[in-house]
Write an enzyme that holds these catalytic residues in place. Structure first.
Site, PDB file in Angstrom:
ATOM      1  N   ARG A  96      -9.030  -7.698 -10.257  1.00  0.00           N
ATOM      2  CA  ARG A  96      -8.456  -7.204  -8.991  1.00  0.00           C
ATOM      3  C   ARG A  96      -8.073  -5.730  -9.135  1.00  0.00           C
ATOM      4  NH1 ARG A  96     -10.776 -10.822  -8.501  1.00  0.00           N
ATOM      5  NH2 ARG A  96     -10.192 -12.940  -7.936  1.00  0.00           N
ATOM      6  N   SER A 147      -3.975 -15.300  -1.697  1.00  0.00           N
ATOM      7  CA  SER A 147      -3.111 -15.596  -2.848  1.00  0.00           C
ATOM      8  C   SER A 147      -1.999 -14.572  -2.934  1.00  0.00           C
ATOM      9  CB  SER A 147      -3.917 -15.545  -4.143  1.00  0.00           C
ATOM     10  OG  SER A 147      -4.874 -16.568  -4.125  1.00  0.00           O
ATOM     11  N   GLU A 154      -0.143 -10.041  -5.797  1.00  0.00           N
ATOM     12  CA  GLU A 154      -1.533  -9.552  -5.710  1.00  0.00           C
ATOM     13  C   GLU A 154      -1.760  -8.537  -4.577  1.00  0.00           C
ATOM     14  OE1 GLU A 154      -4.730 -12.301  -6.622  1.00  0.00           O
ATOM     15  OE2 GLU A 154      -5.887 -11.503  -4.951  1.00  0.00           O
TER      16      GLU A 154
HETATM   17  C1  LIG Z   1      -7.159 -16.262   3.685  1.00  0.00           C
HETATM   18  C2  LIG Z   1      -7.405 -15.207   2.641  1.00  0.00           C
HETATM   19  C3  LIG Z   1      -8.151 -15.516   1.520  1.00  0.00           C
HETATM   20  C4  LIG Z   1      -8.405 -14.541   0.541  1.00  0.00           C
HETATM   21  N1  LIG Z   1      -9.149 -14.875  -0.532  1.00  0.00           N
HETATM   22  C5  LIG Z   1      -9.417 -13.938  -1.478  1.00  0.00           C
HETATM   23  C6  LIG Z   1     -10.215 -14.252  -2.608  1.00  0.00           C
HETATM   24  O1  LIG Z   1     -10.696 -15.368  -2.760  1.00  0.00           O
HETATM   25  N2  LIG Z   1     -10.436 -13.276  -3.528  1.00  0.00           N
HETATM   26  C7  LIG Z   1      -9.933 -12.007  -3.389  1.00  0.00           C
HETATM   27  O2  LIG Z   1     -10.181 -11.161  -4.253  1.00  0.00           O
HETATM   28  N3  LIG Z   1      -9.173 -11.679  -2.319  1.00  0.00           N
HETATM   29  C8  LIG Z   1      -8.910 -12.601  -1.371  1.00  0.00           C
HETATM   30  N4  LIG Z   1      -8.127 -12.275  -0.286  1.00  0.00           N
HETATM   31  C9  LIG Z   1      -7.547 -10.920  -0.173  1.00  0.00           C
HETATM   32  C10 LIG Z   1      -8.428  -9.943   0.642  1.00  0.00           C
HETATM   33  O3  LIG Z   1      -9.313 -10.614   1.462  1.00  0.00           O
HETATM   34  C11 LIG Z   1      -9.214  -9.006  -0.263  1.00  0.00           C
HETATM   35  O4  LIG Z   1      -8.349  -8.339  -1.134  1.00  0.00           O
HETATM   36  C12 LIG Z   1     -10.006  -7.969   0.565  1.00  0.00           C
HETATM   37  O5  LIG Z   1     -10.984  -7.410  -0.271  1.00  0.00           O
HETATM   38  C13 LIG Z   1      -9.145  -6.862   1.162  1.00  0.00           C
HETATM   39  O6  LIG Z   1      -9.971  -6.064   2.015  1.00  0.00           O
HETATM   40  P1  LIG Z   1      -9.412  -5.399   3.347  1.00  0.00           P
HETATM   41  O7  LIG Z   1     -10.515  -4.685   3.996  1.00  0.00           O
HETATM   42  O8  LIG Z   1      -8.732  -6.434   4.179  1.00  0.00           O
HETATM   43  O9  LIG Z   1      -8.372  -4.372   2.755  1.00  0.00           O
HETATM   44  P2  LIG Z   1      -6.936  -3.960   3.342  1.00  0.00           P
HETATM   45  O10 LIG Z   1      -6.037  -5.155   3.282  1.00  0.00           O
HETATM   46  O11 LIG Z   1      -7.060  -3.258   4.619  1.00  0.00           O
HETATM   47  O12 LIG Z   1      -6.480  -2.930   2.225  1.00  0.00           O
HETATM   48  C14 LIG Z   1      -6.175  -3.360   0.925  1.00  0.00           C
HETATM   49  C15 LIG Z   1      -6.066  -2.132   0.026  1.00  0.00           C
HETATM   50  O13 LIG Z   1      -7.361  -1.546  -0.087  1.00  0.00           O
HETATM   51  C16 LIG Z   1      -7.301  -0.172   0.280  1.00  0.00           C
HETATM   52  N5  LIG Z   1      -8.579   0.148   0.914  1.00  0.00           N
HETATM   53  C17 LIG Z   1      -9.250  -0.586   1.838  1.00  0.00           C
HETATM   54  N6  LIG Z   1     -10.386   0.039   2.176  1.00  0.00           N
HETATM   55  C18 LIG Z   1     -10.441   1.189   1.450  1.00  0.00           C
HETATM   56  C19 LIG Z   1     -11.366   2.245   1.353  1.00  0.00           C
HETATM   57  N7  LIG Z   1     -12.479   2.275   2.084  1.00  0.00           N
HETATM   58  N8  LIG Z   1     -11.086   3.269   0.508  1.00  0.00           N
HETATM   59  C20 LIG Z   1      -9.962   3.259  -0.243  1.00  0.00           C
HETATM   60  N9  LIG Z   1      -9.041   2.281  -0.191  1.00  0.00           N
HETATM   61  C21 LIG Z   1      -9.291   1.254   0.640  1.00  0.00           C
HETATM   62  C22 LIG Z   1      -6.122  -0.070   1.244  1.00  0.00           C
HETATM   63  O14 LIG Z   1      -5.620   1.250   1.308  1.00  0.00           O
HETATM   64  C23 LIG Z   1      -5.147  -1.045   0.602  1.00  0.00           C
HETATM   65  O15 LIG Z   1      -4.435  -0.421  -0.444  1.00  0.00           O
HETATM   66  C24 LIG Z   1      -7.864 -13.232   0.713  1.00  0.00           C
HETATM   67  C25 LIG Z   1      -7.125 -12.910   1.858  1.00  0.00           C
HETATM   68  C26 LIG Z   1      -6.896 -13.884   2.817  1.00  0.00           C
HETATM   69  C27 LIG Z   1      -6.096 -13.529   4.037  1.00  0.00           C
END
Ligand SMILES: Cc1cc2nc3c(=O)[nH]c(=O)nc-3n(C[C@H](O)[C@H](O)[C@H](O)COP(=O)(O)OP(=O)(O)OC[C@H]3O[C@@H](n4cnc5c(N)ncnc54)[C@H](O)[C@@H]3O)c2cc1C
Length: 314
Positions: free
Chosen positions: A164, A214, A306
């Site tokens: 992560r 998580s 996380e």
């Molecule tokens: C129901 C559920 C299930 C999930 N299951 C998993 C799983 O199985 N495995 C897992 O790893 N995660 C899981 N997650 C967490 C999440 O989906 C991941 O971490 C996802 O990759 C986050 O992406 P996002 O676009 O929503 O980022 P955001 O939540 O918008 O941002 C997260 C971080 O990334 C940074 N960021 C986003 N885009 C960029 C960019 N282009 N450049 C620089 N920084 C950036 C943001 O600034 C922030 O710090 C889950 C979440 C939910 C709600």
């Protein structure tokens, strides 16, 4: 200079899957790298802290919001080069879009991500992973802009991917697009694998309430206090290396259902906290501290949150 529209005091909770947290002091959406450069320049000129928000599925935003500029990325086009088996996508493409596109093209490598919420850029930032896969396994190159507007291209090795984790968590940069290397695969089989994961998530995760996935990272086997390892030996899984699932530890401590205000440790999945409606981030953090403290006292395990914390003064 592009015509950026800057809004003031924009609520961020609707832009997150948790539906928690306060407003952005300044806010804009950008749909091109030119607009992103302008937003970065504006933040720098005004000395505004800068935060990039994508799918909002990995964020815990302070009830006070973010006292700076929040940029919502809208860089959402993708392109497949079938002869090279590569997929190049803008950071804001949803993981669903690129998983579906690669499978439709008969390319393997992303099927583990069936049902993974969030954007492509967010997945790279945190090296998202599940069901034995991680985004790092397919990344060929990532293009980003530094907060001073400099363009950078990194290959997989230079992304420093970890559990992560990636270099992007440690440098002031915005990922703009990235290229994945995929392999030939069978469309029907790949679709089946992705759909199995989607079904598994739907049956195991409390998707009926807003949540952030998580809440704690899993525990590396080598970090488990040896006197408690036997209790959890049967739960160890290799994803992406030997870990004890935190859900199992919390369930063994019988903490499910614990509630502070309107946030609750889910009865359905013990590593998910859900917002029952009208919850606050302050309540969430109280609940997180209670769980951390009880697990530490009982097993000597230090749980680590996380999702990314946004808008907190450290
Ligand atoms: C129901 C559920 C299930 C999930 N299951 C998993 C799983 O199985 N495995 C897992 O790893 N995660 C899981 N997650 C967490 C999440 O989906 C991941 O971490 C996802 O990759 C986050 O992406 P996002 O676009 O929503 O980022 P955001 O939540 O918008 O941002 C997260 C971080 O990334 C940074 N960021 C986003 N885009 C960029 C960019 N282009 N450049 C620089 N920084 C950036 C943001 O600034 C922030 O710090 C889950 C979440 C939910 C709600």
């Amino acid at each position: 200079m592009s015509a950026l529209t800057i809004q003031e005091n924009v609520p961020l909770s609707p832009l997150t899957t948790f539906k928690l947290g306060g407003p952005a002091r300044h806010f804009c959406a950008v749909s091109s790298t030119t607009e992103l450069l302008d937003a970065l320049a504006l933040a720098s000129q005004n000395n505004w802290p800068f935060f990039v928000l994508a799918g909002g599925s990995n964020l815990i935003i302070s009830d006070d919001g973010f006292d700076g500029l929040v940029v919502k990325l809208e860089l959402g086009t993708w392109d497949l080069e079938l002869d090279k088996r590569t997929l190049t996508a803008g950071a804001s493409c949803s993981m669903k879009e690129i998983v579906d596109a690669s499978i439709e093209a008969g390319l393997a490598g992303l099927e583990w991500a069936g049902g993974l919420p969030g954007s492509f850029g967010g997945a790279i930032y945190g090296n998202a992973g599940c069901y034995g896969g991680e985004i790092k396994d397919s990344v060929l190159a990532v293009k980003s802009l530094t907060h001073t507007g400099e363009e950078k291209t990194r290959d997989n090795k230079d992304c420093d991917f970890g559990y992560r984790d990636s270099i992007f968590k440690h440098v002031p940069e915005v990922i703009v697009f990235a290229t994945l290397q995929l392999q030939p695969g069978n469309r029907t089989e790949l679709r089946q694998i992705a759909d199995d994961h989607i079904g598994h998530r739907a049956s195991r995760h409390p998707l009926e309430h807003p949540n952030v996935g998580s809440i704690f990272k899993n525990i590396r086997v080598e970090d488990m206090p040896s006197e408690h390892l036997a209790t959890f030996r049967d739960s160890i899984k290799d994803d992406p290396f030997p870990v004890v699932p935190t859900a199992k530890i919390i369930a063994t401590a019988a903490l499910q259902g614990r509630r502070v205000g309107n946030v609750q440790l889910s009865e359905k999945h013990s590593n998910f906290i859900v917002n029952l409606g009208g919850g606050t981030t302050a309540d969430l953090l109280k609940l997180v501290e209670q769980i951390k403290s009880e697990i530490d006292q009982r097993y000597g395990i230090k749980l680590e949150v996380e999702p990314q914390l946004v808008g907190f003064k450290h």
